[in-house]
Design a protein around this motif. Structure first.
Motif, short mmCIF file in Angstrom:
data_model
loop_
_atom_site.label_atom_id
_atom_site.label_comp_id
_atom_site.label_asym_id
_atom_site.label_seq_id
_atom_site.Cartn_x
_atom_site.Cartn_y
_atom_site.Cartn_z
N UNK A 203 37.28 35.28 38.24
CA UNK A 203 36.47 35.46 39.44
C UNK A 203 36.14 34.12 40.11
N UNK A 204 36.28 34.08 41.42
CA UNK A 204 36.04 32.86 42.18
C UNK A 204 34.65 32.90 42.79
N UNK A 205 33.72 32.28 42.09
CA UNK A 205 32.35 32.19 42.57
C UNK A 205 32.30 31.16 43.69
N UNK B 213 46.82 36.46 43.17
CA UNK B 213 47.10 37.82 43.61
C UNK B 213 48.10 38.56 42.71
N UNK B 214 48.68 37.90 41.72
CA UNK B 214 49.62 38.55 40.82
C UNK B 214 49.29 38.35 39.35
N UNK B 215 48.30 37.56 39.03
CA UNK B 215 47.97 37.28 37.64
C UNK B 215 47.29 38.47 36.97
N UNK C 286 39.30 41.83 44.31
CA UNK C 286 40.27 41.80 45.39
C UNK C 286 41.40 40.84 45.04
N UNK C 287 42.35 40.71 45.95
CA UNK C 287 43.58 39.95 45.69
C UNK C 287 43.33 38.49 45.31
#
Length: 133
Positions: free
Chosen positions: A13-15, A6-8, A82-83
């Protein structure tokens, strides 16, 4: 402590376990939700390389360029995540006649749920799907 997703500033992307990530497509001009689809890594890569939206069709089990048959392509101006990087938002400008839906409408979201009934909130077709598909 290293920053979490959430801060990187690194796009990671998380498939899902099926190799897909949900993608919400909105009109870059006015924010209207045009459609929802899934992308795999190849669809995302081709979208980034070409600037035109590509998706993974779960029903066909194949990569597809949006508008390849109809001419209703989506020119992507921004890809947001998104976060926790498990959903994408594509801001796009509809090309062709401006229909993002295979029914010929501007948006795939053209009906409102009223209890157990659906009401059409947009029944204007920008093309006749019978003559296209």
């Amino acid at each position: 402590m290293a920053p979490g997703l959430d801060e990187t500033t690194v796009f990671q992307p998380r498939f899902g376990s099926d190799g897909l990530i949900p993608a919400i497509v909105t009109d870059a001009r006015d924010g209207t939700v045009l459609m929802f689809a899934y992308m795999n890594a190849e669809a995302l890569k081709r979208t980034q390389e070409t600037g035109l939206a590509h998706f993974w069709s779960r029903s066909r089990g194949a990569l597809w360029k949006k508008g390849e048959t109809s001419g209703e392509t989506l020119k992507v101006s921004e890809i947001l995540t998104d976060c926790d990087q498990d959903v994408l938002q594509l801001k796009a400008e509809p090309q062709g006649r401006g229909a993002a839906c295979h029914t010929g409408r501007r948006s795939c979201f053209y009906r409102r749920a009223d209890g157990e009934r659906l009401s059409f909130i947009d029944d204007r077709r920008l093309f006749n799907p019978k003559s296209v598909y």
